[in-house]
Design an enzyme around this catalytic site. Structure first.
Site, mmCIF file in Angstrom:
data_model
loop_
_atom_site.group_PDB
_atom_site.id
_atom_site.type_symbol
_atom_site.label_atom_id
_atom_site.label_comp_id
_atom_site.label_asym_id
_atom_site.label_seq_id
_atom_site.Cartn_x
_atom_site.Cartn_y
_atom_site.Cartn_z
ATOM 1 N N LYS A 50 0.880 -1.176 0.000
ATOM 2 C CA LYS A 50 0.000 0.000 0.000
ATOM 3 C C LYS A 50 0.912 1.219 0.000
ATOM 4 C CE LYS A 50 -1.808 2.984 2.118
ATOM 5 N NZ LYS A 50 -1.613 4.409 1.784
ATOM 6 N N GLU B 193 9.450 2.556 10.906
ATOM 7 C CA GLU B 193 10.405 3.667 10.710
ATOM 8 C C GLU B 193 9.581 4.934 10.764
ATOM 9 O OE1 GLU B 193 13.525 3.522 10.657
ATOM 10 O OE2 GLU B 193 13.885 1.410 10.191
ATOM 11 N N CYS C 100 13.290 11.640 6.112
ATOM 12 C CA CYS C 100 13.334 11.212 7.529
ATOM 13 C C CYS C 100 14.674 11.608 8.129
ATOM 14 C CB CYS C 100 13.171 9.712 7.691
ATOM 15 S SG CYS C 100 12.323 8.893 6.384
HETATM 16 P P1 ADP Z 1 2.343 11.099 5.937
HETATM 17 O O1 ADP Z 1 0.937 11.526 5.661
HETATM 18 O O2 ADP Z 1 3.143 12.153 6.526
HETATM 19 O O3 ADP Z 1 2.970 10.387 4.787
HETATM 20 P P2 ADP Z 1 1.348 8.916 7.475
HETATM 21 O O4 ADP Z 1 1.968 8.221 8.629
HETATM 22 O O5 ADP Z 1 -0.028 9.441 7.635
HETATM 23 O O6 ADP Z 1 2.361 10.037 7.097
HETATM 24 O O7 ADP Z 1 1.344 7.957 6.202
HETATM 25 C C1 ADP Z 1 2.282 6.938 5.958
HETATM 26 C C2 ADP Z 1 1.576 5.769 5.313
HETATM 27 O O8 ADP Z 1 0.668 5.209 6.259
HETATM 28 C C3 ADP Z 1 0.736 6.146 4.105
HETATM 29 O O9 ADP Z 1 0.804 5.112 3.150
HETATM 30 C C4 ADP Z 1 -0.654 6.248 4.699
HETATM 31 O O10 ADP Z 1 -1.686 6.064 3.763
HETATM 32 C C5 ADP Z 1 -0.628 5.125 5.697
HETATM 33 N N1 ADP Z 1 -1.626 5.241 6.781
HETATM 34 C C6 ADP Z 1 -2.233 6.363 7.250
HETATM 35 N N2 ADP Z 1 -3.082 6.060 8.256
HETATM 36 C C7 ADP Z 1 -3.012 4.709 8.437
HETATM 37 C C8 ADP Z 1 -3.645 3.786 9.336
HETATM 38 N N3 ADP Z 1 -4.509 4.192 10.242
HETATM 39 N N4 ADP Z 1 -3.320 2.483 9.223
HETATM 40 C C9 ADP Z 1 -2.417 2.062 8.327
HETATM 41 N N5 ADP Z 1 -1.796 2.876 7.439
HETATM 42 C C10 ADP Z 1 -2.086 4.186 7.494
#
Ligand code: ADP
Length: 497
Positions: free
Chosen positions: A174, A248, A282
């Site tokens: 994903k 990470e 990062c």
């Molecule tokens: P950013 O928006 O700064 O990239 P996020 O931590 O929100 O940081 O996103 C990192 C990844 O995690 C993305 O692929 C995002 O779609 C996914 N993500 C966001 N919320 C969730 C969740 N609740 N569970 C699993 N994956 C998530």
């Protein structure tokens, strides 16, 4: 015409069952680049079924043969490097040379992990009984779920999927919701390299899609890169299901500059580490910890450098700094200008949106002076082109300030004094330490990851990167052909016949 990006499940490019669209926008021009799908739990379920079905034949394919497919991935990625880099720049904004570096990292990782097909080292050790043999082997785990961000759309996924695949796992990926087109181009490389159907599956979407992957009982391992808040949520949910998780997360990385440092080296490294990828790495340097004597000369040079940086669309040849990834990122960075004002920090350069650019999520390279250890701008991850300058008296104080943040990814010191360099190497408590080099630029053959709030103790890349995607299996072979029993009292091996 915006491109339509489908999911890749069981070797087929298919639309999401949700039919819910996920637009991808060029952050420099704000033009619509592609439509992907905001996939739902049903799409994830279909992908898991495909990955489960493909697992047995993939894990039983000899690892050197799996390695040959990954070598082919490396070759194709090399051939398509320019085209994928350009797509990446248009989709997430980093300048073309940096996008090329991003793809190159995946090429390096593909060669490295392809080579693991003929290594995947286990070990043997002496055993307690005669005519017996013991060995520890790395075994595959099963179906693994990868959740990645937008800031390294090819490199970060490559750190996860290449070790996962060489070890015999099947994968559901994903990608970050801002980069579906780049993700699809990467998956196409695996398809064209001859990876069997179902071994690597792409499911595009936002947070809910990631959550469905975390919650699916058929997924044994979750590897996540992203924000700390999301990562800790993922960790909690996955722990309830007994899953293995690698995280990470954030960073608040510092460069220390001692009075005896080589000034021009330091200026160049700080500028690149703080403003490269518009500060959205990062490992970006967001704190400069500088000894009092060198500070005036260093700050003057940094201000001059920051003022001279050319902002713009990263496909234009002389552009040095691209936009932030989206409006949300821009709002967050802009919000820290208010925090800085409230904390009494001085803005030396930058501090706002560039006056002459009406399209794109651009923000000026910004230097904060008069920052004190413990202020919010010194402790919190801003994830933009913003550098906080903290003045210190001594090496001890510099190391203490560098270590006193909630994160522990990367740190650096500039000094010509070998004693100071070795002391810093020993006492800086980050997962990555640089001497006379900026905080960015990790190589794939060494472990990547951080201490404290940056992670959960796991590492990516290098041999350590295999740990997430393998289980140790200990095998004992007794070839004595008779009953042997260890003497329990003494622990001595005793051949009883
Ligand atoms: P950013 O928006 O700064 O990239 P996020 O931590 O929100 O940081 O996103 C990192 C990844 O995690 C993305 O692929 C995002 O779609 C996914 N993500 C966001 N919320 C969730 C969740 N609740 N569970 C699993 N994956 C998530």
């Amino acid at each position: 015409m915006p491109q339509q990006i489908n999911n890749f499940i069981d070797g087929q490019w298919i639309p999401s069952r949700s039919r819910s669209p996920l637009p991808s926008v060029n952050p420099a021009t704000e033009e619509l680049l592609a439509h992907a799908w905001n996939s739902d739990a049903q799409d994830v379920d279909v992908a898991v079924l495909a990955a489960q079905a493909a697992y047995n034949s993939w894990r039983l394919m000899p690892a050197p043969r799996r390695g040959e497919i990954l070598f082919q991935v490396a070759h194709l990625l090399t051939e398509r490097k320019q085209e994928i880099s350009r797509l990446m720049t248009s989709e997430m904004g980093k300048v073309l040379t940096e996008a090329q570096g991003d793809v190159q990292e995946a090429i390096d990782m593909a060669y490295y992990m392809a080579g693991e097909g003929r290594r995947l080292m286990g070990y043997t050790a002496p055993v307690e009984m005669p005519n017996k043999f013991g060995m520890a082997l790395r075994d595959s785990v099963g179906v693994v779920g990868l959740i990645t961000p937008w800031n390294f759309p090819i490199a970060v996924p490559s750190w996860k999927m290449l070790p996962a695949l060489i070890a015999g796992n099947t994968v559901i990926w994903k990608p970050g919701e801002d980069v579906p087109a780049t993700a699809a181009a990467f998956v196409k490389v695996f398809e064209d390299a001859g990876l069997p159907a179902g071994v690597l599956n792409l499911v595009t979407g936002a947070g809910d899609t990631g959550a469905a992957l975390v919650d699916h009982p058929g997924v044994r391992v979750i590897s996540f890169t992203g924000s700390t808040t999301t990562g800790l949520g993922v960790y909690t949910r996955a722990a309830k299901l007994g899953k293995k998780v690698t995280l990470e997360m954030g960073g608040k990385n510092a460069i220390i500059v001692m009075d005896d440092a080589n000034l021009s080296l330091a200026v160049d490294a700080i500028n690149w580490s703080a403003f490269g990828t518009t500060g959205q790495r990062c490992t970006a340097c967001s704190r400069l910890i500088v000894q009092r004597g060198i500070k005036p000369r260093l700050v003057e040079a940094l201000v001059e450098k920051a003022r001279s940086l050319k902002l713009g669309y990263g496909l234009e040849p002389d552009v040095e700094v691209g936009p932030l990834v989206n409006q949300r990122a821009l709002d967050k960075v802009a919000g820290y200008m208010d925090v800085a004002r409230d904390e009494g920090v001085r803005v030396l350069v930058g501090g706002g949106r560039p006056a002459n650019m009406d399209k794109g999520f651009f923000f000026e390279p910004t230097l904060f002076d008069g920052v004190l250890a413990g202020m919010r701008v010194e402790q919190e991850e801003i994830f933009g082109p913003v550098l906080s300058i903290v003045e210190v008296e001594s090496l001890d104080e510099a190391i203490q300030v560098s270590n006193s943040v909630p994160y522990g990814l990367s740190s650096s010191i500039f000094t010509e004094n070998v004693n100071a360099a070795f002391r810093a190497m020993r006492d800086l408590t980050t997962g990555i330490v640089y001497i006379n080099h900026g905080t960015t630029g990790a190589e794939i053959q060494f472990p990547f990851g951080g201490t404290r709030g940056t992670g959960n103790g796991m590492r990516e890349a290098g041999q350590a990167g295999l740990d997430t995607y393998t289980e140790w299996k200990s095998v004992y072979v007794d070839f004595s052909g008779r009953l042997q029993r260890a003497q329990i009292d003494t622990g001595d091996a005793l051949d009883q016949d």
